[in-house]
Write a protein that holds these residues in place. Structure first.
Motif, PDB file in Angstrom:
ATOM      1  N   UNK A 161      14.855   1.410  -8.664  1.00 51.02           N
ATOM      2  CA  UNK A 161      13.655   0.605  -8.442  1.00 51.02           C
ATOM      3  C   UNK A 161      13.577   0.233  -6.965  1.00 51.02           C
ATOM      4  N   UNK A 162      12.387   0.308  -6.401  1.00 51.29           N
ATOM      5  CA  UNK A 162      12.187   0.019  -4.979  1.00 51.29           C
ATOM      6  C   UNK A 162      11.576  -1.374  -4.851  1.00 51.29           C
ATOM      7  N   UNK A 163      12.233  -2.287  -4.139  1.00 53.68           N
ATOM      8  CA  UNK A 163      11.702  -3.657  -4.044  1.00 53.68           C
ATOM      9  C   UNK A 163      10.451  -3.734  -3.167  1.00 53.68           C
ATOM     10  N   UNK A 164       9.642  -4.723  -3.453  1.00 52.07           N
ATOM     11  CA  UNK A 164       8.452  -5.025  -2.655  1.00 52.07           C
ATOM     12  C   UNK A 164       8.612  -6.451  -2.134  1.00 52.07           C
ATOM     13  N   UNK A 165       8.544  -6.639  -0.837  1.00 56.00           N
ATOM     14  CA  UNK A 165       8.807  -7.968  -0.282  1.00 56.00           C
ATOM     15  C   UNK A 165       7.666  -8.936  -0.595  1.00 56.00           C
ATOM     16  N   UNK A 166       7.980 -10.229  -0.745  1.00 55.49           N
ATOM     17  CA  UNK A 166       6.946 -11.229  -1.036  1.00 55.49           C
ATOM     18  C   UNK A 166       5.870 -11.225   0.051  1.00 55.49           C
ATOM     19  N   UNK A 167       4.636 -11.305  -0.376  1.00 59.24           N
ATOM     20  CA  UNK A 167       3.531 -11.330   0.577  1.00 59.24           C
ATOM     21  C   UNK A 167       2.959  -9.968   0.925  1.00 59.24           C
ATOM     22  N   UNK A 168       3.571  -8.894   0.374  1.00 58.72           N
ATOM     23  CA  UNK A 168       2.974  -7.576   0.607  1.00 58.72           C
ATOM     24  C   UNK A 168       1.767  -7.410  -0.315  1.00 58.72           C
ATOM     25  N   UNK A 169       0.668  -6.822   0.149  1.00 55.87           N
ATOM     26  CA  UNK A 169       0.467  -6.216   1.466  1.00 55.87           C
ATOM     27  C   UNK A 169       0.137  -7.248   2.535  1.00 55.87           C
ATOM     28  N   UNK A 170       0.750  -7.084   3.676  1.00 56.90           N
ATOM     29  CA  UNK A 170       0.531  -7.968   4.818  1.00 56.90           C
ATOM     30  C   UNK A 170      -0.456  -7.360   5.812  1.00 56.90           C
ATOM     31  N   UNK A 171      -1.067  -6.255   5.438  1.00 58.89           N
ATOM     32  CA  UNK A 171      -2.078  -5.577   6.248  1.00 58.89           C
ATOM     33  C   UNK A 171      -3.054  -4.914   5.278  1.00 58.89           C
ATOM     34  N   UNK A 172      -4.255  -4.588   5.726  1.00 61.37           N
ATOM     35  CA  UNK A 172      -5.242  -3.993   4.817  1.00 61.37           C
ATOM     36  C   UNK A 172      -4.811  -2.613   4.308  1.00 61.37           C
ATOM     37  N   UNK A 173      -5.321  -2.282   3.120  1.00 63.76           N
ATOM     38  CA  UNK A 173      -4.958  -1.025   2.454  1.00 63.76           C
ATOM     39  C   UNK A 173      -6.217  -0.220   2.124  1.00 63.76           C
ATOM     40  N   UNK A 174      -6.046   1.100   2.011  1.00 63.73           N
ATOM     41  CA  UNK A 174      -7.133   1.992   1.592  1.00 63.73           C
ATOM     42  C   UNK A 174      -6.540   3.109   0.763  1.00 63.73           C
ATOM     43  N   UNK A 175      -7.411   3.798   0.013  1.00 59.79           N
ATOM     44  CA  UNK A 175      -6.935   4.841  -0.905  1.00 59.79           C
ATOM     45  C   UNK A 175      -7.772   6.100  -0.781  1.00 59.79           C
ATOM     46  N   UNK A 176      -7.079   7.248  -0.636  1.00 66.11           N
ATOM     47  CA  UNK A 176      -7.710   8.570  -0.644  1.00 66.11           C
ATOM     48  C   UNK A 176      -7.221   9.292  -1.891  1.00 66.11           C
ATOM     49  N   UNK A 177      -8.138   9.641  -2.779  1.00 66.88           N
ATOM     50  CA  UNK A 177      -7.827  10.083  -4.140  1.00 66.88           C
ATOM     51  C   UNK A 177      -8.196  11.555  -4.302  1.00 66.88           C
ATOM     52  N   UNK A 178      -7.248  12.349  -4.833  1.00 70.06           N
ATOM     53  CA  UNK A 178      -7.504  13.765  -5.094  1.00 70.06           C
ATOM     54  C   UNK A 178      -7.537  14.101  -6.584  1.00 70.06           C
ATOM     55  N   UNK A 179      -6.515  13.695  -7.329  1.00 71.76           N
ATOM     56  CA  UNK A 179      -6.277  14.263  -8.657  1.00 71.76           C
ATOM     57  C   UNK A 179      -6.266  13.223  -9.767  1.00 71.76           C
TER      58      UNK A 179
END
Length: 230
Positions: A161-179
């Motif tokens: 399992x990969x941890x995610x730090x508290x408060x993430x996302x700390x910057x804006x996010x976007x998504x490019x979708x193919x499948x």
């Protein structure tokens, strides 16, 4: 001019991003491609080694040039760890047909793919186990197909399992979708109100149409930038 840090899935070679990197540079942007096996001999869990390897690519970049971290496929789960390892702000996170991080979630997830993996490894196999025909259907051009470079992983990689730090996302996010394989993650991104683009294509579209993918990344990055005052 933007700075894009292109992060490949750990189960393929960094060359999967090479054509898009070149396309971005032709458009006047800077593009760095991470090799997640750069610190393959280091200790610790796989995710930490991969995060260190990705962050090391950005060490020489001046701190006043925050990059966009761009993840394809299984690299999506690594973005918080890469940001934490880097230790400084990023301009944003771009997910390209990629999983969205979920704290405590094993890489194999909990759906049909997890069951398929368990069966494969119980029979002594490893994933990815793509045949030439599998890849030909996704990447018709032989030269581009050689850039995939599958890197089969041990079961421990899939089960961590990969941890995610508290408060993430700390910057804006976007998504490019193919499948359709990433419909669930893309749906999450849209519900969160992230900028979104859909290209109806195969999962390795960055190798098939790098110019189209580069233009989509630049568009999403521009949409994440704050509007100029006035």
């Amino acid at each position: 001019m933007e700075l894009f840090a292109l992060i490949p899935s750990p189960i393929v070679a960094p060359t999967t991003w090479a054509p898009v990197a070149e396309a971005l540079r032709r458009r006047g942007d800077d593009a760095l491609v991470a090799d997640l096996d750069r610190e393959a001999g280091a200790g610790g869990p796989y995710w930490r080694r991969h995060a260190r390897s990705a962050a090391s690519v950005l060490r020489s970049v001046p701190g006043d040039r925050p990059p966009f971290l761009v993840a394809h496929s299984g690299a999506g789960a690594l973005l918080p760890a890469i940001r934490q390892e880097l230790g400084r702000p990023v301009a944003g996170y771009l997910f390209v047909d990629a999983g969205i991080p979920a704290d405590g979630q094993p890489r194999h997830g909990a759906g049909p793919f997890a069951a398929q993996l368990r069966d494969l490894y119980a029979r002594g196999g490893r994933y990815p186990d793509w045949s030439e025909d599998d890849l030909r259907a996704l990447v018709p051009d032989p030269a581009a197909r050689r850039l995939v470079g599958p890197r089969p992983q041990p079961w421990a990689y899939w089960d961590e399992a990969i941890p995610v730090f508290p408060g993430w996302p700390d910057a804006p996010c976007a998504y490019l979708h193919f499948t359709a394989s990433y419909d669930e993650d893309a749906g999450r991104a849209r519900r969160k109100g992230w900028p979104y683009r859909r290209i109806d294509a195969g999962h390795f579209h960055p190798l098939v149409a790098p110019d189209e993918v580069a233009d989509a990344l630049r568009d999403l990055a521009a949409r994440l930038r704050p509007a100029p005052p006035g």
